[in-house]
Design a protein around this motif. Structure first.
Motif, PDB file in Angstrom:
ATOM      1  N   ILE A   1      -6.178  -9.714  -1.749  1.00  0.00           N
ATOM      2  CA  ILE A   1      -5.595  -9.058  -0.256  1.00  0.00           C
ATOM      3  C   ILE A   1      -6.450  -9.824   0.666  1.00  0.00           C
ATOM      4  N   LEU A   2      -5.902 -11.218   0.953  1.00  0.00           N
ATOM      5  CA  LEU A   2      -5.697 -12.194   2.093  1.00  0.00           C
ATOM      6  C   LEU A   2      -6.268 -11.336   3.973  1.00  0.00           C
ATOM      7  N   ASP A   3      -7.256 -11.499   4.610  1.00  0.00           N
ATOM      8  CA  ASP A   3      -7.464 -11.141   5.519  1.00  0.00           C
ATOM      9  C   ASP A   3      -7.198 -10.356   5.665  1.00  0.00           C
ATOM     10  N   PHE A   4      -8.121  -8.809   4.341  1.00  0.00           N
ATOM     11  CA  PHE A   4      -8.282  -8.088   4.556  1.00  0.00           C
ATOM     12  C   PHE A   4      -9.826  -7.011   4.752  1.00  0.00           C
ATOM     13  N   THR A   5     -10.547  -6.028   5.418  1.00  0.00           N
ATOM     14  CA  THR A   5     -11.243  -5.278   4.390  1.00  0.00           C
ATOM     15  C   THR A   5     -11.170  -4.414   4.995  1.00  0.00           C
ATOM     16  N   GLY A   6     -11.993  -3.496   3.655  1.00  0.00           N
ATOM     17  CA  GLY A   6     -11.414  -1.761   3.440  1.00  0.00           C
ATOM     18  C   GLY A   6     -11.546  -1.254   2.058  1.00  0.00           C
ATOM     19  N   ASP A   7     -11.128  -0.018   2.064  1.00  0.00           N
ATOM     20  CA  ASP A   7     -11.582   0.040   0.799  1.00  0.00           C
ATOM     21  C   ASP A   7     -10.262   1.139  -0.044  1.00  0.00           C
TER      22      ASP A   7
ATOM     23  N   ARG B   1       0.680  -0.889  -0.479  1.00  0.00           N
ATOM     24  CA  ARG B   1      -0.117   0.173   0.273  1.00  0.00           C
ATOM     25  C   ARG B   1       1.232   1.186   0.076  1.00  0.00           C
ATOM     26  N   GLU B   2       0.239   2.325  -0.845  1.00  0.00           N
ATOM     27  CA  GLU B   2       0.804   3.493  -0.116  1.00  0.00           C
ATOM     28  C   GLU B   2       1.329   4.209   0.919  1.00  0.00           C
ATOM     29  N   ASP B   3       1.358   3.742   2.429  1.00  0.00           N
ATOM     30  CA  ASP B   3       1.428   3.779   3.732  1.00  0.00           C
ATOM     31  C   ASP B   3       2.396   3.041   4.286  1.00  0.00           C
ATOM     32  N   GLY B   4       3.328   1.890   2.632  1.00  0.00           N
ATOM     33  CA  GLY B   4       3.987   0.723   3.051  1.00  0.00           C
ATOM     34  C   GLY B   4       3.773  -0.568   3.416  1.00  0.00           C
ATOM     35  N   THR B   5       2.488  -1.056   3.879  1.00  0.00           N
ATOM     36  CA  THR B   5       2.494  -1.897   4.434  1.00  0.00           C
ATOM     37  C   THR B   5       2.369  -2.958   2.986  1.00  0.00           C
ATOM     38  N   ASN B   6       3.059  -4.702   3.523  1.00  0.00           N
ATOM     39  CA  ASN B   6       2.850  -5.041   2.656  1.00  0.00           C
ATOM     40  C   ASN B   6       1.584  -5.733   2.996  1.00  0.00           C
ATOM     41  N   LEU B   7       0.480  -6.711   2.123  1.00  0.00           N
ATOM     42  CA  LEU B   7       0.010  -7.312   2.501  1.00  0.00           C
ATOM     43  C   LEU B   7       0.082  -8.967   1.554  1.00  0.00           C
ATOM     44  N   PRO B   8      -0.332  -9.892   2.026  1.00  0.00           N
ATOM     45  CA  PRO B   8      -0.156 -11.471   1.281  1.00  0.00           C
ATOM     46  C   PRO B   8      -1.763 -11.041  -0.161  1.00  0.00           C
ATOM     47  N   ALA B   9      -1.644 -11.966  -0.922  1.00  0.00           N
ATOM     48  CA  ALA B   9      -2.203 -11.593  -1.915  1.00  0.00           C
ATOM     49  C   ALA B   9      -2.622 -12.929  -2.988  1.00  0.00           C
ATOM     50  N   ALA B  10      -3.999 -13.251  -3.397  1.00  0.00           N
ATOM     51  CA  ALA B  10      -3.989 -13.849  -4.208  1.00  0.00           C
ATOM     52  C   ALA B  10      -4.453 -12.975  -5.175  1.00  0.00           C
ATOM     53  N   ILE B  11      -3.747 -13.427  -6.998  1.00  0.00           N
ATOM     54  CA  ILE B  11      -4.083 -12.594  -7.659  1.00  0.00           C
ATOM     55  C   ILE B  11      -4.248 -12.613  -8.902  1.00  0.00           C
ATOM     56  N   SER B  12      -5.517 -12.662  -9.521  1.00  0.00           N
ATOM     57  CA  SER B  12      -5.706 -13.306 -11.193  1.00  0.00           C
ATOM     58  C   SER B  12      -4.901 -11.796 -12.469  1.00  0.00           C
TER      59      SER B  12
END
Length: 151
Positions: A80-86, A49-60
């Motif tokens: 994004i795994l285990d993520f809720t938000g906009d 993310r723009e704030d530098g947070t790295n998040l695991p993901a399944a990507i198509s």
């Protein structure tokens, strides 16, 4: 050990919200490469993310054949795994680390949901074994451009 990634930087766009309807919301990024130089498929990887947070993901990556056939617009969709938000309008950097499978056309939403659950399990395992701390630096690149990066 050197790892190879495909990296895409892009701004999250509004989509048709089909992933959300299926229970797997995605961050959608338009790809400049409509010819498919990296190939379509499902990947395990990371999203920064723009704030530098790295998040695991399944990507198509692909044309979403279950709904659009061969005529769909090529798109990167990151669940994004285990993520809720906009994430709308946020610029993300996405690392495609492990190709899990090819794109497929499913005969029903239920079959697609089963495949997505398997993809998420595989992506969870891969990101656990390949932590974000090991991601290579990527620098700046044009939005929607796919690049190969070694780290």
């Amino acid at each position: 050990m050197t790892s190879e990634y495909f990296v895409v930087r892009g701004t999250v766009e509004h989509g048709d919200e089909r992933g959300r309807e299926l229970g797997f919301p995605t961050a959608n990024i338009a790809l400049r490469d409509q010819a498919g130089s990296i190939g379509d498929g499902v990947w395990a990887g990371w999203v920064r993310r723009e704030d530098g947070t790295n998040l695991p993901a399944a990507i198509s990556v692909g044309r979403r054949p279950t709904y659009y056939g061969a005529d769909g617009y090529r798109l990167l969709e990151a669940h994004i795994l285990d993520f809720t938000g906009d994430l709308y309008d946020e610029t993300l950097v996405v690392w495609l680390g492990s190709h899990l499978r090819e794109q497929q056309k499913y005969s029903s939403a239920e079959d697609l949901i089963t495949a997505l659950k398997n993809d998420i399990a595989a992506a969870t395992q891969w990101t656990t074994e390949h932590p974000a701390a090991s991601l290579p630096a990527v620098g700046e690149s044009p939005l929607g451009e796919v690049r190969r990066v070694e780290g």
